[in-house]
Every structure is written in C-alpha cells, then in structure tokens.
Design an enzyme around this catalytic site. Structure first.
Site, short mmCIF file in Angstrom:
data_model
loop_
_atom_site.label_atom_id
_atom_site.label_comp_id
_atom_site.label_asym_id
_atom_site.label_seq_id
_atom_site.Cartn_x
_atom_site.Cartn_y
_atom_site.Cartn_z
N SER A 99 39.46 41.88 44.34
CA SER A 99 39.63 41.90 45.79
C SER A 99 38.62 42.85 46.46
O SER A 99 37.43 42.69 46.26
CB SER A 99 41.09 42.26 46.12
OG SER A 99 41.40 41.89 47.44
N ASP A 215 45.65 31.55 46.72
CA ASP A 215 45.42 32.89 47.26
C ASP A 215 45.32 32.83 48.79
O ASP A 215 44.44 32.17 49.33
CB ASP A 215 44.11 33.44 46.67
CG ASP A 215 43.88 34.92 46.97
OD1 ASP A 215 44.48 35.44 47.93
OD2 ASP A 215 43.10 35.54 46.24
N HIS A 246 47.00 35.77 44.61
CA HIS A 246 45.89 36.71 44.69
C HIS A 246 45.60 37.46 43.38
O HIS A 246 44.44 37.63 43.02
CB HIS A 246 46.19 37.72 45.81
CG HIS A 246 45.03 38.62 46.15
ND1 HIS A 246 43.76 38.13 46.43
CD2 HIS A 246 44.94 39.97 46.27
CE1 HIS A 246 42.96 39.15 46.71
NE2 HIS A 246 43.64 40.27 46.62
#
Length: 258
Positions: A99, A215, A246
């Site tokens: 991320s 996601d 995610h």
C-alpha cells in the site's frame, strides 16, 4: 532536512545463514509487527525478514500517522535496508512494500536499485482512483499548509480483509492508528504518487505485483497504466487475485498468495 525521529525495526531470522533478506515496508496507519504471520512463513523457507515502523507509525517516533515528508520515509527505509544488509554480508536483498509502503518501496528501488535484487509490491498506493474526490483534495492541501495534523480521511477496517479475525485484530491493535489521517500525509502521498507515475518506467529491478481485485482502498483499475510502465526493461509479474481485498497476505487464501 530530515527531522530525526527514532525508527523502530524488528527481525525474524532463520536458524542458518539466510538465502536472502526480505525487507518489509508497511502501509498507512499500520506497523511492521502486523507482518509476523507472513514473516514466519518466509523464515520457514530460509529467508531473513526485517520490518521497520515508518515514522509516525507503530513504535517509531513522530506525530501519529504524520509522515512529515514522503522523502523522509524513503531515506528511513534506505538506512534500514543498509542496517539489515550489514547483518548478512553478501546476501541479496528483496524489498517488499504494501500500500503506502509500496509507494515508499518503489521510490526506494528507483533510488537505491544497486543494493536491491528484486521488488515485491502488494496493492501499492501509486494511484488514488476515486478514493479522494477533488474538493476533498483541495481542502486537504489548504489544511496541510495551515494545520498539518488536521484529520482528512479515515481508513475503514472492514476493507483490509475478508477474514473477520483479521479485521477484529486490526481494530483492537493499539499500534494501528484508527483516527483521521493527517492532511499533511495525504498531500505528501498524492504528490509522491504523481512523481512515481512519471518515473515508474525507470525501474531496473525484476518486480512482482500482488493485488486483489476486490480491493476498495487501492483499486486495481486505477493502477493498470502504471503497471504497464513498471519494469519494462526486466521481468514484471502481475498477479491478480479474484475477489481478494486490500491485504492479500491476510486473506483466507493467504497460503496461495504467499
């Protein structure tokens, strides 16, 4: 200059000399300790695993979830990679970023490509998609200038994984930041994304990208143009997991992903 804060790191080590070192760069609002499950699986396979807590996160110093400047994270990670390398001379280093930590890892790979063997990106925050509407962004810019710690966005816990135990643990983890993300952090992150999109084609390392199609925090669709540009000179593997959320290493299908 770089404001000095104490950076916390941890390591999971195999019994004998490691095949390679895997350095983990975690995501926004979380911390390196959340990768213990992934780390133990990698240690079984003979890897040494090192994870830092980014400034403003976990056990590291700094205002909570306020990264100051994106470049601080990149230089912190570069320093941390050097520390891990000194523990195991002549051992290849693989950088893994999730991320926001994926954006930091890519920036680091572009800057220190000669010290790394490969890059792994898990749902890297390289494009915001529809997550941050323009008026909100404009407000965040304004607030960032005036009051960098003003909250601008919260991350929904339910979006990290389809495994309810993972969501519960995330919600109850005292080292996970559950408040509003400071405006300063968002503005810095969005600026970094823009720069990384322009530089993505310069990547000289083999790259593995792992991303769930379910996601909602970092939607795959927003990243297709960047994924095309990544690693044009070397091998690029894009692994999409149908329906996964995610955190692909924390999903019920984690065994297959790892």
């Amino acid at each position: 200059g770089c404001q000095d804060v104490a950076i916390h790191g941890q390591a999971w080590l195999p019994e004998r000399a490691p095949r390679a070192i895997i350095v983990i760069s975690h995501g926004l609002a979380e911390h390196g300790g959340r990768y213990a499950g992934l780390a133990s699986r990698l240690v079984e396979k003979g890897y040494a695993v090192y994870a830092l807590d980014h400034r403003g996160h976990g056990r590291s110093g700094g205002e909570r979830a306020n990264i100051g400047r994106f470049d601080f994270l990149v230089s912190d990670l570069g320093t941390f990679i050097g520390r891990a390398q000194r523990q195991h001379p002549d051992t290849p280093v693989i950088l893994l970023g999730h991320s926001m930590g994926g954006a930091v890892a890519l920036a680091c790979a572009l800057k220190y490509h000669n010290v790394l063997r490969a890059l792994v990106l898990s749902a890297p925050a390289l494009a915001a998609g529809e997550a941050v509407p323009a008026p909100k962004l404009w407000m965040a810019r304004l607030l960032s200038a005036v009051s960098p710690n003003t909250g601008a966005l919260t991350l929904p816990a339910s979006a990290v994984s389809r495994d309810p135990a993972v969501v519960r643990a995330y919600e109850n983890d005292p080292l996970v930041f559950r408040g509003s993300i400071p405006a300063r952090t968002l503005v810095e992150l969005l600026g970094a994304m823009r720069r990384l999109q322009e530089k993505a084609h310069e990547l000289r390392l083999p790259v593995l990208i792992q991303h769930g199609t379910g996601d909602t925090l970092v939607p795959v669709a927003a990243l297709h143009p960047i994924y095309q540009r990544l690693g044009q000179s070397k091998s690029r593997t894009l692994q999409l997991y149908e329906g996964l959320y995610h955190e692909v290493y924390n999903e019920p299908e984690r065994d297959r992903v790892i």
